[in-house]
Design an enzyme around this catalytic site. Sequence first.
Site, short mmCIF file in Angstrom:
data_model
loop_
_atom_site.label_atom_id
_atom_site.label_comp_id
_atom_site.label_asym_id
_atom_site.label_seq_id
_atom_site.Cartn_x
_atom_site.Cartn_y
_atom_site.Cartn_z
N SER B 217 43.89 1.43 -1.72
CA SER B 217 44.75 0.32 -2.12
C SER B 217 45.66 0.74 -3.27
O SER B 217 46.83 0.35 -3.33
CB SER B 217 43.90 -0.89 -2.52
OG SER B 217 43.19 -0.61 -3.71
N ARG B 221 49.56 0.59 -2.32
CA ARG B 221 50.33 -0.46 -2.98
C ARG B 221 51.63 0.12 -3.52
O ARG B 221 52.72 -0.41 -3.29
CB ARG B 221 49.52 -1.07 -4.12
CG ARG B 221 50.26 -2.17 -4.84
CD ARG B 221 49.46 -2.75 -5.99
NE ARG B 221 48.21 -3.33 -5.53
CZ ARG B 221 47.03 -2.76 -5.72
NH1 ARG B 221 46.95 -1.63 -6.38
NH2 ARG B 221 45.93 -3.32 -5.28
N ASN B 225 55.34 -0.54 -1.71
CA ASN B 225 56.41 -1.19 -2.46
C ASN B 225 57.65 -0.31 -2.54
O ASN B 225 58.77 -0.78 -2.34
CB ASN B 225 55.93 -1.53 -3.88
CG ASN B 225 55.27 -2.88 -3.93
OD1 ASN B 225 55.94 -3.90 -3.93
ND2 ASN B 225 53.95 -2.90 -3.96
#
Lengths: 156, 290
Positions: B217, B221, B225
Amino acid sequence: MNINLTLIGQMITFVVFVWFTKKYVWAPIIAALEERKTKIADGLAAAEKGKHELELAESRAVDVLKESKAKAQEFIAQAQKRADEIIDEAKGTARIEGERIISAAQALAEQEMSEAKEKLRKEVGKLAIAGAEQILMREVDASAHKEVLEKLGAQL
Amino acid sequence: MSTETITSSEYIKHHLTNLTFGQHPDGHWGIAHSAEEAKEMGFWAIHLDSMFWSIFLGALFVFFFSKIAKRATAGVPGKFQNFVETIVDFVDDSVKDSFSAKNDLVAPLALTIFVWVFLMNLMDLIPVDVIPWLTQKLHIAHYMKVVPSTDPNVTFGMAIGVFLLTLYYSVKVKGVGGFLGELTLQPFEAKNPLVKLLLIPVNFFLEFVSLISKPISLSLRLFGNMYAGEMIFILIALMYSAGWAMGTFGGFLQFIWAVFHILIITLQAFIFMTLTIVYMDMAHTDHVDH
């Protein structure tokens, strides 16, 4: 988007940069920050101390001022007292001196008076003898009547 | 290859392909000339652009910061020292807020991650065509992806680094037994030894998934993004080839998205740093006691 050797390369790079940052970036900066912190703390403590000392000095100054004022008051009072004493003393001396002068003058006057009286008495004695001679028409032997004459003189 | 003749999908694909160096199927080593060739190279290939830009930016960071750190005085700080101290203070506060144990590595780790990730993300704000166009004109490289954090290798590389550190400190602080106990004896606990034994596989499954999900994660992440942000920049850049009216509108959009992106790149760098600190904190504290 393929997973390949870049992954390993990036991991190695990452480790190297973290190690380098820890040793050459973080440590010196934190040391400088800590040093400044203690410096500021010391400075603040010194300022506090200075302030405290100033307060102490001020109170001490007030005390000294008060003390000196009291002392000056005391001095003035003493001087006043001394002056009074001197005046009193002078007054006393002057009175005594005056009295002495007066008594001396009185003594002198009395002495002169008694001398005058003596003279007068002798004069009166002589006059009385002369009178008596006139009355008796003969010479009175002064030596023979010395006793009488002296008695007469003492009565005058 | 001139931009007029390629299609939109080719343009996008071109922008999303790394400069890959590896072994061609015929055996010789070299740079891949297409996305397909890069894919065929498999694991034993390296993204030269990602590596170059991440090392370049990281080196920029450590060079600048260590130079300032060397001259750092406890007296009145200069302009640059002030700047560096602000960042160091910010990171230090973040570490003090979330990290309760004592470990001198965590703060420099957090600082490195924050600034490095920020710089890598910052490359996103350079208009997407500028550097690839330059490298093409100068005949340096055909493919050039300038934002290292849009390369999953880069984000996974850092996340795995953090993950290995958390494993190391977990074992170091709690011992092998403590670490394995944390993996197998919770969240379901039992007094009865037999039940305890039966619960071990269940617990292990749950804990292992949550353990593995941390680096995944963490890296996805950031990657997601930045990749999405880059994609939008590429799509906006496509509008420049659609006439001056669309081009002007595209320029406007690009400005708006760039301003918004400033927030995202900072936020992502901050999140990566904060989560690293949190994971390190979890590695240092005993969960079994809770």
